[in-house]
Scaffold this motif. Structure first.
Motif, PDB file in Angstrom:
ATOM      1  N   LEU A 267       1.001  -1.135   0.162  1.00 48.77           N
ATOM      2  CA  LEU A 267       0.061  -0.175  -0.102  1.00 48.77           C
ATOM      3  C   LEU A 267       0.874   1.202  -0.086  1.00 48.77           C
ATOM      4  N   HIS A 268       0.404   2.170  -0.499  1.00 48.97           N
ATOM      5  CA  HIS A 268       1.140   3.660  -0.508  1.00 48.97           C
ATOM      6  C   HIS A 268       2.353   3.525  -1.590  1.00 48.97           C
ATOM      7  N   ALA A 269       2.535   2.496  -2.165  1.00 47.14           N
ATOM      8  CA  ALA A 269       3.629   2.371  -2.986  1.00 47.14           C
ATOM      9  C   ALA A 269       3.318   3.199  -4.306  1.00 47.14           C
ATOM     10  N   ALA A 270       4.244   3.884  -5.161  1.00 48.76           N
ATOM     11  CA  ALA A 270       3.652   4.387  -6.307  1.00 48.76           C
ATOM     12  C   ALA A 270       3.890   3.232  -7.381  1.00 48.76           C
ATOM     13  N   LEU A 271       2.798   3.273  -8.279  1.00 49.32           N
ATOM     14  CA  LEU A 271       2.766   2.079  -9.069  1.00 49.32           C
ATOM     15  C   LEU A 271       4.000   2.179  -9.970  1.00 49.32           C
ATOM     16  N   SER A 272       4.581   3.419 -10.442  1.00 46.74           N
ATOM     17  CA  SER A 272       5.569   3.426 -11.170  1.00 46.74           C
ATOM     18  C   SER A 272       7.030   2.671 -10.485  1.00 46.74           C
ATOM     19  N   GLU A 273       6.837   2.107  -9.164  1.00 50.22           N
ATOM     20  CA  GLU A 273       7.811   1.224  -8.877  1.00 50.22           C
ATOM     21  C   GLU A 273       7.732  -0.166  -9.426  1.00 50.22           C
ATOM     22  N   TYR A 274       6.519  -0.290  -9.975  1.00 51.60           N
ATOM     23  CA  TYR A 274       6.446  -1.761 -10.970  1.00 51.60           C
ATOM     24  C   TYR A 274       6.507  -1.795 -12.105  1.00 51.60           C
ATOM     25  N   PHE A 275       5.926  -0.579 -12.901  1.00 55.23           N
ATOM     26  CA  PHE A 275       6.021  -0.721 -14.033  1.00 55.23           C
ATOM     27  C   PHE A 275       6.689   0.405 -14.859  1.00 55.23           C
ATOM     28  N   GLU A 276       7.348   0.185 -15.869  1.00 59.56           N
ATOM     29  CA  GLU A 276       8.074   1.359 -16.482  1.00 59.56           C
ATOM     30  C   GLU A 276       7.388   2.437 -16.646  1.00 59.56           C
ATOM     31  N   GLU A 277       8.067   3.778 -16.283  1.00 64.38           N
ATOM     32  CA  GLU A 277       7.236   5.196 -16.279  1.00 64.38           C
ATOM     33  C   GLU A 277       6.762   5.637 -17.490  1.00 64.38           C
ATOM     34  N   GLU A 278       7.249   5.447 -18.631  1.00 65.85           N
ATOM     35  CA  GLU A 278       6.858   5.700 -19.956  1.00 65.85           C
ATOM     36  C   GLU A 278       5.427   5.392 -20.478  1.00 65.85           C
ATOM     37  N   SER A 279       5.459   3.887 -20.246  1.00 63.13           N
ATOM     38  CA  SER A 279       4.093   3.577 -20.661  1.00 63.13           C
ATOM     39  C   SER A 279       3.155   3.858 -19.676  1.00 63.13           C
ATOM     40  N   LEU A 280       3.336   3.725 -18.366  1.00 61.81           N
ATOM     41  CA  LEU A 280       2.695   3.998 -17.487  1.00 61.81           C
ATOM     42  C   LEU A 280       1.880   5.470 -17.351  1.00 61.81           C
ATOM     43  N   ARG A 281       2.862   6.397 -17.504  1.00 62.16           N
ATOM     44  CA  ARG A 281       2.557   7.768 -17.619  1.00 62.16           C
ATOM     45  C   ARG A 281       1.770   8.195 -18.899  1.00 62.16           C
ATOM     46  N   ALA A 282       1.825   7.471 -20.014  1.00 64.59           N
ATOM     47  CA  ALA A 282       1.249   7.836 -20.964  1.00 64.59           C
ATOM     48  C   ALA A 282      -0.089   7.531 -20.884  1.00 64.59           C
ATOM     49  N   ALA A 283      -0.353   6.302 -20.128  1.00 70.30           N
ATOM     50  CA  ALA A 283      -1.755   5.938 -20.179  1.00 70.30           C
ATOM     51  C   ALA A 283      -2.366   6.682 -19.130  1.00 70.30           C
TER      52      ALA A 283
ATOM     53  N   THR B 292      -6.943   1.945 -22.379  1.00 70.05           N
ATOM     54  CA  THR B 292      -6.203   0.417 -22.203  1.00 70.05           C
ATOM     55  C   THR B 292      -4.796   0.805 -22.514  1.00 70.05           C
ATOM     56  N   ALA B 293      -3.984   0.086 -21.966  1.00 63.38           N
ATOM     57  CA  ALA B 293      -2.570   0.203 -22.049  1.00 63.38           C
ATOM     58  C   ALA B 293      -1.864  -0.999 -21.918  1.00 63.38           C
ATOM     59  N   THR B 294      -0.546  -1.017 -22.461  1.00 60.46           N
ATOM     60  CA  THR B 294       0.420  -2.230 -22.453  1.00 60.46           C
ATOM     61  C   THR B 294       1.412  -1.708 -21.395  1.00 60.46           C
ATOM     62  N   LEU B 295       1.606  -2.294 -20.235  1.00 55.39           N
ATOM     63  CA  LEU B 295       2.428  -1.871 -19.269  1.00 55.39           C
ATOM     64  C   LEU B 295       3.673  -2.989 -19.162  1.00 55.39           C
ATOM     65  N   GLN B 296       4.912  -2.335 -19.245  1.00 58.16           N
ATOM     66  CA  GLN B 296       6.135  -3.165 -19.274  1.00 58.16           C
ATOM     67  C   GLN B 296       6.634  -3.113 -17.654  1.00 58.16           C
ATOM     68  N   GLY B 297       6.700  -4.279 -17.032  1.00 56.01           N
ATOM     69  CA  GLY B 297       7.160  -4.242 -15.758  1.00 56.01           C
ATOM     70  C   GLY B 297       8.781  -4.073 -15.629  1.00 56.01           C
ATOM     71  N   ARG B 298       9.090  -3.310 -14.471  1.00 54.40           N
ATOM     72  CA  ARG B 298      10.405  -2.701 -14.409  1.00 54.40           C
ATOM     73  C   ARG B 298      11.392  -4.085 -14.443  1.00 54.40           C
ATOM     74  N   ARG B 299      12.600  -3.685 -14.542  1.00 61.82           N
ATOM     75  CA  ARG B 299      13.920  -4.500 -14.717  1.00 61.82           C
ATOM     76  C   ARG B 299      13.408  -5.734 -15.575  1.00 61.82           C
ATOM     77  N   GLY B 300      12.714  -5.396 -16.749  1.00 66.70           N
ATOM     78  CA  GLY B 300      12.577  -6.531 -17.757  1.00 66.70           C
ATOM     79  C   GLY B 300      11.577  -7.557 -17.338  1.00 66.70           C
ATOM     80  N   ALA B 301      10.689  -7.316 -16.565  1.00 68.81           N
ATOM     81  CA  ALA B 301       9.754  -8.172 -16.056  1.00 68.81           C
ATOM     82  C   ALA B 301       8.752  -8.220 -17.063  1.00 68.81           C
ATOM     83  N   VAL B 302       7.613  -9.243 -16.821  1.00 65.97           N
ATOM     84  CA  VAL B 302       6.537  -9.619 -17.769  1.00 65.97           C
ATOM     85  C   VAL B 302       5.974  -8.262 -18.234  1.00 65.97           C
ATOM     86  N   THR B 303       5.126  -8.337 -19.381  1.00 65.22           N
ATOM     87  CA  THR B 303       4.203  -7.370 -19.779  1.00 65.22           C
ATOM     88  C   THR B 303       2.743  -7.626 -19.430  1.00 65.22           C
ATOM     89  N   PHE B 304       1.891  -6.593 -19.155  1.00 67.06           N
ATOM     90  CA  PHE B 304       0.687  -6.853 -18.916  1.00 67.06           C
ATOM     91  C   PHE B 304      -0.258  -5.706 -19.820  1.00 67.06           C
TER      92      PHE B 304
END
Length: 460
Positions: A172-188, A200-212
């Motif tokens: 809780l209270h964590a920024a979603l940008s800590e989990y997903f790449e900033e560029e795709s998240l900010r655009a959405a 609807t957006a395609t979000l890339q997980g940080r550190r090369g993690a999976v895409t959702f």
């Protein structure tokens, strides 16, 4: 009893006066033969009388008053678990103050009982609503997250926790940008805020993690509902869907400087370490445990615990304390792997520890191995105890917990997570006590803790 203190003070004053007169006559007699010796002798005797009188007042007045004040503060703010008030030793010198305090606390306890009955009824209604909400989400076989206007997590369900855990620790209270790449998240989020419509957006997980693939929809109070739909996030309709949420975070903003932020608005990461010994430059961390506190309560389900392989034998003397053996840590991550995971868990939080210099010294000693910079704000519950109960009291974790009515199960004592949870309980009970004394911001807390630098070092 009612007039005992007044009589004692009158008697002490008369004794001090008689002693002073005696010293005066004695010095007058000596002055005729040796003026210098008379002045020195008289001065020392006067100092002795003054010191004795001061010591008597300290023992008869100051210490009993401080003791009663700290006991009253505990019982004024602690809700449960604290034993009934009994005037402490020395209170008999204070006349009717002890019995009067007991009477006030008895009335307070009666009022609390009536309040608890009303709260119990409201809680039953709240639990019913929670069951309905959980049942509703169970019909939606995808991960659900609610964000506030700053993009911080306000609610996540069990399936969302599974999704986030593939990238980092759900919090809780964590920024979603800590989990997903900033560029795709900010655009959405920009599209969402500009149009006021879902997107609807395609979000890339940080550190090369999976895409959702995620659907974002605007909610009341500037919040955003995020639904993640993928094969990995789908669950059966009847699966368990535990919820973690704090709707108070919907309206919370982080505009204020840290020093000006209220303690009740801060997020705390309360942690403890178990080690091979007491020397940070030579010994190793073998266990890390932590819980999170938001809004003055421990967040259910948000805990961090791991054993750490020190790469060396654990001394028998240390194992006798924490019961961790070489066999138990074998195969677990090294500190270079475990510390970054804990660092992510503590991100955006103020670190809290009991005797923080010890634990932080170990974390900072491993900076070369982990490349982590531990610059978090720090709160030490030893210093909080000193502020509330005075430096003359004992401030061990056991003593603080006993004072606050907190029980530590024997099998959890000297385990990292067990001690972290006990420290968090103590923090939650001391925060309203601090606010009751007007210490309600982080800056005000820093100013008070730094007054006790002789007791223990402030780590900020």
């Amino acid at each position: 009893m009612r007039g005992s203190l007044r009589i004692r003070l009158i008697a002490a004053s008369l004794l001090a006066l008689l002693a002073s007169l005696s010293v005066g006559f004695f010095a007058l007699g000596m002055a005729r033969s040796d003026p210098g010796a008379a002045m020195a002798t008289g001065g020392f005797l006067f100092l002795g009388i003054f010191a004795g009188f001061w010591f008597y007042l300290d023992q008869a007045l100051a210490r009993p008053v401080d003791k009663i004040a700290s006991e009253l503060r505990v019982r004024a703010h602690a809700e449960t678990g604290v034993p009934a008030f009994v005037p402490s030793r020395g209170a008999e010198n204070l006349g009717d103050l002890g019995p009067a305090a007991a009477s006030v606390l008895s009335a307070l306890e009666a009022a609390r009982t009536a309040r608890d009955e009303a709260v119990s009824a409201a809680t039953r209604h709240f639990d019913e609503e929670r069951v309905r909400l959980t049942a509703l989400l169970s019909e939606i076989p995808v991960a659900t997250i609610l964000l506030n206007r700053d993009g911080q997590i306000v609610l996540y369900d069990g399936q969302a926790a599974e999704v986030l855990a593939q990238i980092g620790t759900p919090r809780l209270h964590a920024a979603l940008s800590e989990y997903f790449e900033e560029e795709s998240l900010r655009a959405a989020l920009d599209r969402l805020h500009k149009t006021g419509l879902g997107t609807t957006a395609t979000l890339q997980g940080r550190r090369g993690a999976v895409t959702f693939t995620a659907t974002l929809k605007p909610m009341a109070e500037g919040g955003t509902l995020m639904i993640i739909d993928s094969e990995e996030s789908r669950i059966a309709p009847d699966a368990d869907r535990p919820l973690v949420y704090d709707f108070a975070l919907l309206g919370q903003r982080r505009d204020a400087a840290l020093e000006d932020r209220r303690l009740s608005d801060l997020t705390f990461c309360v942690f403890d370490l178990e080690t091979t010994g007491l020397l940070p430059h030579r010994d190793e961390i073998i266990q890390i445990g932590a819980v999170r506190v938001i809004g003055g309560r421990i967040v259910p389900g948000e805990a961090f615990e791991t054993l750490v392989d020190p790469g060396r034998p654990i001394p028998d003397a240390s194992s006798r304390v924490h019961h961790i053996t070489d066999a138990m840590v074998r195969g677990h991550p090294s500190i270079s792997s475990a510390a970054p995971r804990f660092y992510d868990f503590a991100s955006g939080s103020a670190l809290v520890a009991h005797n923080a210099p010890f634990d932080l010294a170990f974390l900072r000693a491993k900076r070369a191995e982990t490349e982590l910079n531990w610059t978090h704000p720090v709160v030490d519950t030893v210093l909080l105890s000193a502020i509330l109960f005075g430096t003359t009291e004992t401030h061990t974790l056991d003593a603080v917990c006993q004072r606050l009515g907190i029980e530590i199960a024997p099998h959890l004592r000297h385990t990292a997570l067990g001690d972290a949870h006990a420290t968090a309980e103590a923090l939650c009970r001391m925060l309203p006590m601090l606010e009751g004394r007007g210490i309600d911001t982080f800056g005000a807390l820093l100013a008070e803790t730094r007054k006790h630098g002789r007791l223990i070092e402030d780590m900020n």
